[in-house]
Structures are given as structure tokens and as C-alpha cells.
Write a protein that holds these residues in place. Structure first.
Motif, PDB file in Angstrom:
ATOM      1  N   ILE A  83     -34.073  -5.662  -5.935  1.00 62.96           N
ATOM      2  CA  ILE A  83     -33.263  -4.569  -6.006  1.00 62.96           C
ATOM      3  C   ILE A  83     -33.623  -3.857  -7.414  1.00 62.96           C
ATOM      4  O   ILE A  83     -33.243  -4.603  -8.438  1.00 62.96           O
ATOM      5  N   ALA A  84     -34.200  -2.649  -7.168  1.00 62.92           N
ATOM      6  CA  ALA A  84     -34.679  -1.921  -8.579  1.00 62.92           C
ATOM      7  C   ALA A  84     -33.714  -1.080  -8.518  1.00 62.92           C
ATOM      8  O   ALA A  84     -32.974  -0.244  -7.816  1.00 62.92           O
ATOM      9  N   GLY A  85     -33.595  -0.677  -9.921  1.00 66.11           N
ATOM     10  CA  GLY A  85     -32.516   0.539 -10.640  1.00 66.11           C
ATOM     11  C   GLY A  85     -33.244   1.517 -11.210  1.00 66.11           C
ATOM     12  O   GLY A  85     -34.275   1.286 -12.140  1.00 66.11           O
ATOM     13  N   GLY A 132     -34.039  -1.065  -2.752  1.00 70.44           N
ATOM     14  CA  GLY A 132     -34.368  -2.487  -2.257  1.00 70.44           C
ATOM     15  C   GLY A 132     -35.760  -2.336  -1.801  1.00 70.44           C
ATOM     16  O   GLY A 132     -36.112  -1.609  -0.951  1.00 70.44           O
ATOM     17  N   TRP A 133     -36.598  -3.567  -2.276  1.00 68.57           N
ATOM     18  CA  TRP A 133     -38.084  -3.501  -1.925  1.00 68.57           C
ATOM     19  C   TRP A 133     -38.335  -4.993  -1.617  1.00 68.57           C
ATOM     20  O   TRP A 133     -37.870  -5.669  -2.126  1.00 68.57           O
ATOM     21  N   ARG A 134     -39.401  -5.172  -0.815  1.00 67.66           N
ATOM     22  CA  ARG A 134     -39.839  -6.390  -0.477  1.00 67.66           C
ATOM     23  C   ARG A 134     -41.114  -6.601  -1.490  1.00 67.66           C
ATOM     24  O   ARG A 134     -41.749  -5.639  -1.807  1.00 67.66           O
ATOM     25  N   ILE A 135     -41.214  -7.796  -2.231  1.00 66.17           N
ATOM     26  CA  ILE A 135     -42.032  -7.890  -3.259  1.00 66.17           C
ATOM     27  C   ILE A 135     -43.339  -7.811  -2.385  1.00 66.17           C
ATOM     28  O   ILE A 135     -43.613  -8.551  -1.603  1.00 66.17           O
ATOM     29  N   ILE A 173     -23.708  -7.212  -3.095  1.00 66.79           N
ATOM     30  CA  ILE A 173     -23.550  -6.942  -1.658  1.00 66.79           C
ATOM     31  C   ILE A 173     -24.655  -7.474  -0.856  1.00 66.79           C
ATOM     32  O   ILE A 173     -24.291  -8.064   0.420  1.00 66.79           O
ATOM     33  N   ALA A 174     -25.867  -7.544  -1.202  1.00 69.23           N
ATOM     34  CA  ALA A 174     -26.981  -8.271  -0.380  1.00 69.23           C
ATOM     35  C   ALA A 174     -26.741  -9.779  -0.252  1.00 69.23           C
ATOM     36  O   ALA A 174     -26.880 -10.185   0.647  1.00 69.23           O
ATOM     37  N   ILE A 226     -27.338  -2.276  -9.821  1.00 65.26           N
ATOM     38  CA  ILE A 226     -28.434  -3.173  -9.587  1.00 65.26           C
ATOM     39  C   ILE A 226     -27.381  -4.600  -9.242  1.00 65.26           C
ATOM     40  O   ILE A 226     -27.565  -5.160  -8.055  1.00 65.26           O
ATOM     41  N   HIS A 227     -26.673  -4.870 -10.123  1.00 64.47           N
ATOM     42  CA  HIS A 227     -25.669  -6.136  -9.833  1.00 64.47           C
ATOM     43  C   HIS A 227     -24.666  -5.826  -8.744  1.00 64.47           C
ATOM     44  O   HIS A 227     -24.523  -7.007  -7.907  1.00 64.47           O
ATOM     45  N   GLU A 228     -24.387  -4.606  -8.578  1.00 69.16           N
ATOM     46  CA  GLU A 228     -23.425  -4.504  -7.396  1.00 69.16           C
ATOM     47  C   GLU A 228     -24.142  -4.693  -6.180  1.00 69.16           C
ATOM     48  O   GLU A 228     -23.481  -5.216  -5.036  1.00 69.16           O
ATOM     49  N   GLN A 229     -25.513  -4.031  -6.122  1.00 73.69           N
ATOM     50  CA  GLN A 229     -26.191  -3.985  -4.860  1.00 73.69           C
ATOM     51  C   GLN A 229     -26.643  -5.582  -4.752  1.00 73.69           C
ATOM     52  O   GLN A 229     -26.572  -5.925  -3.491  1.00 73.69           O
TER      53      GLN A 229
END
Length: 99
Positions: A35-37, A50-53, A84-85, A78-81
Motif C-alpha cells: 500500500i503506497a502513499g 494498492g499494488w501487487r509487488i 482496512i486490508a 497508509i496505516h489506515e488502508q
């Protein structure tokens, strides 16, 4: 030749026409994702994505509270998402006792 057209997980700002905004930081989302900010350098809009590595791609650094380069609003998003994930993954698991 590198066929990766987005080697740094860049994204576009939805608030203004700025492309190739690079993430300030990211958290791993399990073994396969991040999850990138982001913070737009033009309008200062903040968002996450959100990205797949992708093997071979450089993963942005994790946010640290004492580092002056990280924006606290980006870090909070970022921490919030990420929370949630994690909750989605936990809540979407089938109940082993249900029959």
C-alpha cells in the motif's frame, strides 16, 4: 532492455493533471502487495494506492515517525488502508465451525 513501464509504482493525481507522482512511502500488504502513499507535488493532494509487488521493482521505503522526509498525512493514510486490508482479509475467511 527493461519492459517495466512503471519501475517505481508511480501514480497520477486525481485532483490535478499531474502524472508520474512517485510514492513517498509504502507498507507491505501480506507477501504479495504493498500500500503506497502519495502526495502530489503540485496541488498537495494525498492518496494511497494498492499494488501487487512486481519482482525487480524497487519497493518504496516504510514510513518512520522520526524521519523528516515523510508527511504525517501520507503516513496516516497508509496505516489506515493497511488496517482496512488486514480486516478485510480476516473477515473474509470462511468460518471453520460453520457447517
Amino acid at each position: 532492455m527493461n519492459d517495466d513501464h512503471n519501475p517505481l509504482y508511480a501514480d497520477a493525481c486525481e485532483n490535478c493533471p499531474t502524472y508520474d507522482v512517485f510514492p513517498e512511502s509504502a507498507l507491505r500488504d501480506g507477501a504479495e502487495g504493498i500500500i503506497a502513499g502519495y502526495r502530489c507535488p503540485n496541488c498537495r493532494h494525498v492518496w494511497t494506492c494498492g499494488w501487487r509487488i512486481v519482482p525487480g521493482r524497487a519497493i518504496p521505503p516504510e514510513p518512520t515517525p522520526d524521519s523528516p522526509i515523510f508527511n504525517r498525512h501520507v503516513t496516516a493514510r497508509i496505516h489506515e488502508q493497511a488496517a482496512i486490508a488486514r480486516a478485510r482479509k480476516h473477515l473474509s475467511r470462511p468460518d471453520p465451525d460453520a457447517a
